[in-house]
Design a protein around this motif. Structure first.
Motif, PDB file in Angstrom:
ATOM      1  N   PHE A  19      16.873  19.539  -3.804  1.00 28.92           N
ATOM      2  CA  PHE A  19      15.624  20.077  -3.274  1.00 28.92           C
ATOM      3  C   PHE A  19      15.620  21.598  -3.404  1.00 28.92           C
ATOM      4  CE2 PHE A  19      15.615  15.987  -1.272  1.00 28.92           C
ATOM      5  CZ  PHE A  19      14.301  15.697  -0.944  1.00 28.92           C
ATOM      6  N   GLY A  21      12.795  25.123  -2.954  1.00 34.55           N
ATOM      7  CA  GLY A  21      11.477  25.570  -2.502  1.00 34.55           C
ATOM      8  C   GLY A  21      11.617  26.695  -1.492  1.00 34.55           C
ATOM      9  N   SER A  25       9.011  25.393   3.489  1.00 36.09           N
ATOM     10  CA  SER A  25       8.223  24.538   2.592  1.00 36.09           C
ATOM     11  C   SER A  25       8.276  23.073   3.017  1.00 36.09           C
ATOM     12  CB  SER A  25       8.724  24.668   1.148  1.00 36.09           C
ATOM     13  OG  SER A  25      10.065  24.212   1.044  1.00 36.09           O
ATOM     14  N   LYS A  27      11.434  21.380   2.859  1.00 38.53           N
ATOM     15  CA  LYS A  27      12.590  20.797   2.151  1.00 38.53           C
ATOM     16  C   LYS A  27      13.472  19.983   3.087  1.00 38.53           C
ATOM     17  CE  LYS A  27      14.447  24.631   0.869  1.00 38.53           C
ATOM     18  NZ  LYS A  27      13.482  25.478   1.584  1.00 38.53           N
ATOM     19  N   ILE A  30      11.882  16.745   4.644  1.00 42.26           N
ATOM     20  CA  ILE A  30      11.788  15.642   3.687  1.00 42.26           C
ATOM     21  C   ILE A  30      13.183  15.130   3.335  1.00 42.26           C
ATOM     22  CG2 ILE A  30      11.020  14.967   1.369  1.00 42.26           C
ATOM     23  CD1 ILE A  30       8.820  17.168   1.675  1.00 42.26           C
ATOM     24  N   SER A  92      19.619  20.610   0.086  1.00 39.41           N
ATOM     25  CA  SER A  92      18.373  21.244   0.526  1.00 39.41           C
ATOM     26  C   SER A  92      18.612  22.735   0.727  1.00 39.41           C
ATOM     27  CB  SER A  92      17.901  20.589   1.830  1.00 39.41           C
ATOM     28  OG  SER A  92      16.728  21.224   2.303  1.00 39.41           O
ATOM     29  N   ILE A 126       9.801  21.349  -3.911  1.00 40.40           N
ATOM     30  CA  ILE A 126       8.902  21.272  -2.759  1.00 40.40           C
ATOM     31  C   ILE A 126       8.028  22.520  -2.808  1.00 40.40           C
ATOM     32  CG2 ILE A 126       8.711  21.002  -0.272  1.00 40.40           C
ATOM     33  CD1 ILE A 126      10.057  18.641  -1.709  1.00 40.40           C
ATOM     34  N   ILE A 170       6.444  18.054  -5.550  1.00 42.37           N
ATOM     35  CA  ILE A 170       5.727  17.651  -4.343  1.00 42.37           C
ATOM     36  C   ILE A 170       5.035  18.862  -3.726  1.00 42.37           C
ATOM     37  CG2 ILE A 170       6.010  16.830  -1.954  1.00 42.37           C
ATOM     38  CD1 ILE A 170       8.363  15.092  -3.027  1.00 42.37           C
ATOM     39  N   SER A 172       3.920  20.004  -0.550  1.00 42.58           N
ATOM     40  CA  SER A 172       4.151  19.567   0.826  1.00 42.58           C
ATOM     41  C   SER A 172       2.991  19.886   1.766  1.00 42.58           C
ATOM     42  CB  SER A 172       5.440  20.182   1.374  1.00 42.58           C
ATOM     43  OG  SER A 172       5.376  21.591   1.355  1.00 42.58           O
ATOM     44  N   SER A 180       6.036  11.723   0.569  1.00 44.61           N
ATOM     45  CA  SER A 180       7.036  12.435  -0.237  1.00 44.61           C
ATOM     46  C   SER A 180       8.274  11.584  -0.429  1.00 44.61           C
ATOM     47  CB  SER A 180       7.407  13.764   0.441  1.00 44.61           C
ATOM     48  OG  SER A 180       6.263  14.586   0.592  1.00 44.61           O
TER      49      SER A 180
END
Length: 198
Positions: A19, A21, A25, A27, A30, A92, A126, A170, A172, A180
């Motif tokens: 992940f 981003g 965001s 991350k 999700i 992440s 993300i 994605i 978000s 997601s």
């Protein structure tokens, strides 16, 4: 023991779901939901994030560009080991630099050989406008960055290099957490990394 033999014994294939981003965001939210979903399906999955990496493995690192690079390099190595054990590694991290993410991807690609296929590396972008991330700002980091209290803050005073060819993209701010997770799950199924019945 070859990776294929280990995979047959554990009835599972390993991979890394990476992940990336901006801060805030979504991350981690999700990633946590994905980990829970995979565990409920009876699959071995483990999430690596700032909470369990920054205070142990990488506690000697700061937030300079050099330290951020080393942080991501170490995470990539650990994720590769998890994937090699036939666990689904979920990372992440903001990981703002394309070059660092490429190092992580290349590390997995180089894990193949005569006895093993390369470990799958799935980049999940993300995506969220920085303005929306600032509205969320659960830890007040953007506010501090705007006030100059946090130097080199990604998206404000430091760059974020968005992935150009992420396997999964994605937005978000336009998808729920459930949507997601479903999108990522469908990708894993279509790639043959988890059972199609999952």
């Amino acid at each position: 023991m070859t990776r294929a033999e280990r995979s047959d014994l554990r009835k599972q294939k390993g991979c890394t779901i990476w992940f990336t981003g901006l801060s805030a965001s979504g991350k981690s939210t999700i990633a946590i939901a994905l980990e829970q979903h995979l565990l409920h399906l009876g699959l071995a999955a483990y999430r690596l994030d700032g909470d369990n990496v920054r205070f142990g493995l990488n506690k000697d690192l700061g937030f300079s560009e050099k330290d951020r690079n080393e942080n991501i390099r170490r995470i990539a190595e650990v994720a590769k080991l998890f994937a090699d054990s036939t666990t689904i590694a979920i990372t992440s991290f903001i990981s703002p630099y394309a070059a660092d993410r490429k190092i992580a991807r290349d590390l997995h690609a180089a894990s193949g050989g005569e006895e093993n296929e390369a470990l799958p590396f799935i980049e999940v972008f993300i995506d969220i406008p920085v303005e929306e991330a600032e509205k969320r700002d659960p830890k007040g980091l953007y506010k501090k960055a705007r006030a100059g209290e946090i130097p080199n803050f990604t998206g404000i005073s430091a760059p974020y290099e968005a992935p150009e060819k992420a396997e999964i993209h994605i937005r978000s701010d336009k998808s729920t957490v459930e949507e997601s997770v479903a999108k990522i799950t469908e990708y894993l199924q279509s790639a043959g990394l988890i059972p199609a019945k999952a």
